[in-house]
Design an enzyme around this catalytic site. Structure first.
Site, PDB file in Angstrom:
ATOM      1  N   GLY A  26     -19.609 -11.052   2.132  1.00  0.00           N
ATOM      2  CA  GLY A  26     -18.753 -12.016   1.854  1.00  0.00           C
ATOM      3  C   GLY A  26     -17.397 -12.043   2.647  1.00  0.00           C
ATOM      4  O   GLY A  26     -17.240 -10.788   2.783  1.00  0.00           O
ATOM      5  N   ARG A  30      -9.453 -15.043   0.122  1.00  0.00           N
ATOM      6  CA  ARG A  30      -8.462 -15.386  -0.832  1.00  0.00           C
ATOM      7  C   ARG A  30      -7.460 -14.040  -0.881  1.00  0.00           C
ATOM      8  O   ARG A  30      -6.583 -14.008  -1.638  1.00  0.00           O
ATOM      9  CB  ARG A  30      -9.107 -15.980  -2.133  1.00  0.00           C
ATOM     10  CG  ARG A  30      -9.408 -17.303  -2.075  1.00  0.00           C
ATOM     11  CD  ARG A  30      -9.998 -17.731  -3.440  1.00  0.00           C
ATOM     12  NE  ARG A  30     -11.406 -17.379  -3.543  1.00  0.00           N
ATOM     13  CZ  ARG A  30     -12.212 -17.370  -4.340  1.00  0.00           C
ATOM     14  NH1 ARG A  30     -11.557 -17.777  -5.614  1.00  0.00           N
ATOM     15  NH2 ARG A  30     -13.334 -17.226  -4.520  1.00  0.00           N
ATOM     16  N   GLY A 138     -20.536  -6.483  -4.796  1.00  0.00           N
ATOM     17  CA  GLY A 138     -19.678  -5.413  -4.510  1.00  0.00           C
ATOM     18  C   GLY A 138     -18.017  -5.630  -4.939  1.00  0.00           C
ATOM     19  O   GLY A 138     -17.397  -4.676  -4.778  1.00  0.00           O
ATOM     20  N   LYS A 387       4.525  24.086   2.190  1.00  0.00           N
ATOM     21  CA  LYS A 387       3.318  23.412   2.858  1.00  0.00           C
ATOM     22  C   LYS A 387       2.606  24.393   3.440  1.00  0.00           C
ATOM     23  O   LYS A 387       3.209  25.396   3.907  1.00  0.00           O
ATOM     24  CB  LYS A 387       3.812  22.531   4.104  1.00  0.00           C
ATOM     25  CG  LYS A 387       2.905  21.976   4.802  1.00  0.00           C
ATOM     26  CD  LYS A 387       3.139  21.857   6.192  1.00  0.00           C
ATOM     27  CE  LYS A 387       3.146  23.064   7.182  1.00  0.00           C
ATOM     28  NZ  LYS A 387       3.263  22.874   8.405  1.00  0.00           N
ATOM     29  N   TYR A 423       8.733  26.206  13.000  1.00  0.00           N
ATOM     30  CA  TYR A 423       8.551  25.508  14.019  1.00  0.00           C
ATOM     31  C   TYR A 423       9.400  25.532  15.183  1.00  0.00           C
ATOM     32  O   TYR A 423      10.842  25.524  14.862  1.00  0.00           O
ATOM     33  CB  TYR A 423       8.457  24.126  13.616  1.00  0.00           C
ATOM     34  CG  TYR A 423       8.234  22.930  14.509  1.00  0.00           C
ATOM     35  CD1 TYR A 423       7.122  23.213  15.339  1.00  0.00           C
ATOM     36  CD2 TYR A 423       9.161  21.862  14.816  1.00  0.00           C
ATOM     37  CE1 TYR A 423       6.814  22.003  16.254  1.00  0.00           C
ATOM     38  CE2 TYR A 423       8.630  20.952  15.822  1.00  0.00           C
ATOM     39  CZ  TYR A 423       7.847  20.987  16.360  1.00  0.00           C
ATOM     40  OH  TYR A 423       7.468  20.009  17.384  1.00  0.00           O
ATOM     41  N   ALA A 459      22.483  38.377   1.593  1.00  0.00           N
ATOM     42  CA  ALA A 459      22.981  36.809   1.704  1.00  0.00           C
ATOM     43  C   ALA A 459      23.045  36.380   3.144  1.00  0.00           C
ATOM     44  O   ALA A 459      23.720  37.169   4.006  1.00  0.00           O
ATOM     45  CB  ALA A 459      24.066  36.586   1.008  1.00  0.00           C
TER      46      ALA A 459
HETATM   47  C1  UD1 Z   1     -22.195 -16.786  -7.191  1.00  0.00           C
HETATM   48  C2  UD1 Z   1     -23.449 -17.610  -8.148  1.00  0.00           C
HETATM   49  C3  UD1 Z   1     -22.593 -18.114  -9.576  1.00  0.00           C
HETATM   50  C4  UD1 Z   1     -22.073 -17.085 -10.269  1.00  0.00           C
HETATM   51  C5  UD1 Z   1     -21.177 -16.419  -9.418  1.00  0.00           C
HETATM   52  C6  UD1 Z   1     -20.672 -15.253 -10.191  1.00  0.00           C
HETATM   53  C7  UD1 Z   1     -25.201 -18.070  -6.563  1.00  0.00           C
HETATM   54  C8  UD1 Z   1     -25.380 -19.395  -5.707  1.00  0.00           C
HETATM   55  N1  UD1 Z   1     -23.940 -18.549  -7.473  1.00  0.00           N
HETATM   56  O1  UD1 Z   1     -21.376 -17.774  -6.979  1.00  0.00           O
HETATM   57  O2  UD1 Z   1     -23.895 -18.671 -10.200  1.00  0.00           O
HETATM   58  O3  UD1 Z   1     -21.782 -17.564 -11.305  1.00  0.00           O
HETATM   59  O4  UD1 Z   1     -21.609 -15.922  -8.211  1.00  0.00           O
HETATM   60  O5  UD1 Z   1     -19.519 -14.752  -9.630  1.00  0.00           O
HETATM   61  O6  UD1 Z   1     -25.430 -16.985  -6.136  1.00  0.00           O
HETATM   62  N2  UD1 Z   1     -22.479 -12.839  -0.778  1.00  0.00           N
HETATM   63  C9  UD1 Z   1     -23.245 -12.375   0.318  1.00  0.00           C
HETATM   64  N3  UD1 Z   1     -23.772 -13.253   0.990  1.00  0.00           N
HETATM   65  C10 UD1 Z   1     -23.498 -14.498   1.161  1.00  0.00           C
HETATM   66  C11 UD1 Z   1     -22.813 -14.970   0.155  1.00  0.00           C
HETATM   67  C12 UD1 Z   1     -22.293 -14.191  -0.847  1.00  0.00           C
HETATM   68  O7  UD1 Z   1     -23.205 -11.080   0.403  1.00  0.00           O
HETATM   69  O8  UD1 Z   1     -23.926 -15.226   2.006  1.00  0.00           O
HETATM   70  C13 UD1 Z   1     -21.868 -12.074  -1.815  1.00  0.00           C
HETATM   71  C14 UD1 Z   1     -20.465 -11.884  -1.992  1.00  0.00           C
HETATM   72  O9  UD1 Z   1     -19.853 -11.067  -0.970  1.00  0.00           O
HETATM   73  C15 UD1 Z   1     -19.962 -11.889  -3.252  1.00  0.00           C
HETATM   74  C16 UD1 Z   1     -21.106 -12.267  -4.001  1.00  0.00           C
HETATM   75  O10 UD1 Z   1     -22.336 -12.409  -3.185  1.00  0.00           O
HETATM   76  O11 UD1 Z   1     -19.846 -10.419  -3.571  1.00  0.00           O
HETATM   77  C17 UD1 Z   1     -21.173 -13.479  -4.722  1.00  0.00           C
HETATM   78  O12 UD1 Z   1     -20.737 -14.630  -3.572  1.00  0.00           O
HETATM   79  P1  UD1 Z   1     -19.744 -15.573  -4.128  1.00  0.00           P
HETATM   80  O13 UD1 Z   1     -19.529 -16.553  -2.583  1.00  0.00           O
HETATM   81  O14 UD1 Z   1     -18.495 -15.350  -4.580  1.00  0.00           O
HETATM   82  O15 UD1 Z   1     -20.588 -16.475  -4.964  1.00  0.00           O
HETATM   83  P2  UD1 Z   1     -20.145 -17.752  -5.964  1.00  0.00           P
HETATM   84  O16 UD1 Z   1     -20.248 -19.170  -5.094  1.00  0.00           O
HETATM   85  O17 UD1 Z   1     -18.925 -17.274  -6.638  1.00  0.00           O
HETATM   86 CA    CA Z   2     -17.293 -15.129  -6.770  1.00  0.00          CA
END
Ligand code: UD1
Ligand code: CA
Length: 518
Positions: A26, A30, A138, A387, A423, A459
């Protein structure tokens, strides 16, 4: 003892799943940051570092991280953690198809590729069965190995196809909601954006952390579409698909909401960091460390403390810092990658990469830079900077000075205001000072220079040449007093008046007043 004595079974260790897939693709917009969200630090590690550490604690067959946003930066960081994790994570690249379902699918593909031998490595072993696959995020830094192990243990004991970790939240807005049948069986998950008003009233949420039967997961993901409000492949759809195929779907509900909370912005990151610190301090206090003021004490999760250590207010312990038994650190002290010996005291000090010996004393107002090694019962006192300085047992640098690129022997006393001039404007040079040396105030050592055992300096000495053992080094010209100079050259000044009175012996009966114009 009888022959029927039963040897108690080994307590079951944490279950070892076939793989843990950590989603980290992701963008984390934000955070409003040029740094990828999961690389932001919290409690002494990156967020992804915490996630991978918790996952690695399960000893999975493979640890997979799915990446996409700022891919190279994130992948390099993850691979740099391999040694600390005790395993090299598999990096899986997510393609342009969005969604947690697609992310996991990419993770599984990378797993299969990692498990398939190269064509010339003999007959290809079929990948027959993934076993249990755990999925985490993550950006959920407080999740522990213990909670993951509980999830995996329940999943395997109950023979589930999917076990989802859930939590009950007062405000479930934004989360996927857990849908249950009348008998409490988990029916599926609906995303907030796809949910009806009635479904939105449910306050049991999906944490996004699951244990799956890996084969079922791969099969079900092939059926997941992007037919939803966000046009994404939802991992959550796997629950309904597994159920329809006759699999058991269940939930483990945690009452510890912090463990499933993600950081989406810097406000949440701060709150999670404060809670992580609170938990770290409590762990150390329960293990025998006295912490006078938890509100102003910050300890990285990577720091190690022995029992019977004391930490005074406004102290920050970071990185690989270690405190030994009976040491007292603080107040107002920051230690980074610093080792403090048994019974040592460190007061109002900033130190990085230093080793402080047993029963040594540092501070107040002391700056120890990397490569400082202070021997047993040594002292580095007020307004000293060091150091690359190796200081032997019992040696003291008590007041006001600088020791850089220096080696000081045992039981040597360095006088007030001594400087190693290391130095020359181009290169750094070493100062070597022997055992039982006594240097007088304001000695300057022009490196490279060596001072032998038992030598003294006068001194203000400016030591440019080596001083042999036992010699006294004097470099300042003998003092010459020009008698009557002040009355002669500054007649009528308060100094001249004071001098005149001193000469006639009335200095204390009628002291001159300071010059009003001065
Ligand atoms: C997801 C869940 C939701 C849950 C929430 C908890 C789904 C469809 N929804 O929603 O049910 O309540 O997490 O926080 O799974 N990520 C990827 N690749 C992507 C999309 C996301 O690696 O294409 C990773 C993001 O980096 C993040 C995690 O997955 O670490 C969650 O992604 P995010 O978009 O925050 O999920 P939510 O829509 O909040
Ligand atoms: Ca999330």
């Amino acid at each position: 003892m009888t022959e029927s004595t039963v040897v108690p079974a080994e307590p079951a260790g944490p279950a070892a799943p076939a793989a843990v897939i950590v989603l980290a693709a992701g963008a984390g917009t934000r955070m409003k940051s040029k740094t990828p969200k999961i690389l932001h630090p919290i409690g002494g590690r990156s967020m992804i570092g915490h996630a991978l550490t918790a996952a690695a604690g399960l000893n999975p067959g493979e640890l997979v991280a799915v990446v996409r946003h700022q891919r190279d930066l994130v992948a390099d960081h993850i691979l740099s953690l391999s040694e600390a994790l005790g395993t090299t994570p598999v990096i899986a690249d997510q393609d342009e198809m969005p969604g947690t379902g697609r992310a996991v699918q990419c993770g599984l593909e990378a797993l299969t590729a990692a498990a398939t031998p190269a064509p010339d490595a003999g007959p290809a072993a079929p990948v027959d069965g993934f076993g249990t696959v755990v999925v985490t995020y993550g950006d959920v830094p407080l999740l522990t190995t213990e909670l993951l192990a509980e999830l995996v243990a329940t999943h395997e004991a109950d023979g589930n196809a999917v076990t989802v970790l859930t939590a009950l939240l007062a405000d479930p807005t934004g989360y996927g909601r857990i849908l249950r049948e009348a008998d409490g069986t988990v029916a599926g998950i609906v995303e907030h954006k796809d949910a009806t008003a009635e479904q939105r009233a449910v306050n049991e949420v999906n944490s996004g952390i699951y244990a799956f039967d890996g084969d079922m997961l791969a099969t079900a993901l092939a059926e997941v579409t992007t037919d939803n409000a966000q046009g994404e492949m939802y991992l959550t759809d796997v629950l309904q698909i597994a159920r329809a195929a006759g699999g058991r779907v269940a939930a483990v509900t945690t009452t510890d909401q912090w463990q499933v909370e993600g950081a989406n912005d810097r406000v949440q990151l701060q709150a999670l960091g404060a809670e992580m610190n609170r938990r770290t301090l409590q762990r150390h206090m329960r293990a025998g460390t006295s912490i006078q003021d938890p509100a102003t004490t910050w300890i990285d999760s990577t720091v190690t403390l022995e029992p019977d250590t004391t930490i005074l207010p406004n102290t920050h312990l970071q990185g690989a810092t270690h405190l030994s038994e009976d040491s007292v650190v603080g107040p107002d002290t920051t230690l980074v990658d610093t080792t403090v010996g048994i019974g040592a005291t460190v007061t109002r000090t900033q130190a990085t990469g230093a080793v402080i010996g047993d029963r040594a004393a540092v501070g107040p107002f002391t700056y120890l830079r990397p490569g400082t090694v202070l021997g047993e019962q040594g002292k580095i006192g007020a307004f000293y900077e060091t150091k690359n300085a190796i200081i032997g047992r019992g040696s003291k640098l008590s007041h006001l000075g600088y020791a850089g690129d220096a080696e000081i022997g045992e039981y040597t006393n360095i006088g007030c205001g001594n400087i190693t001039a290391n130095y020359d404007g181009v290169n750094k040079h070493r100062t070597v000072i022997g055992n039982h040396v006594r240097t007088s105030s304001n000695t300057v050592f022009i490196a490279p220079v060596t001072v032998g055992d038992g030598a003294y300096t006068g001194a203000g000495a400016v030591v440019r040449k080596d001083v042999p053992a036992g010699a006294l080094a004097l470099t300042v010209a003998p003092q010459r007093n020009s008698e009557g100079w002040v009355e002669d050259r500054r007649p009528g000044s308060p100094a001249a008046d004071a001098a005149a009175q001193a000469r006639v012996g009335h200095a204390t009966s009628n002291p001159p007043q300071p010059d009003a114009g001065a």
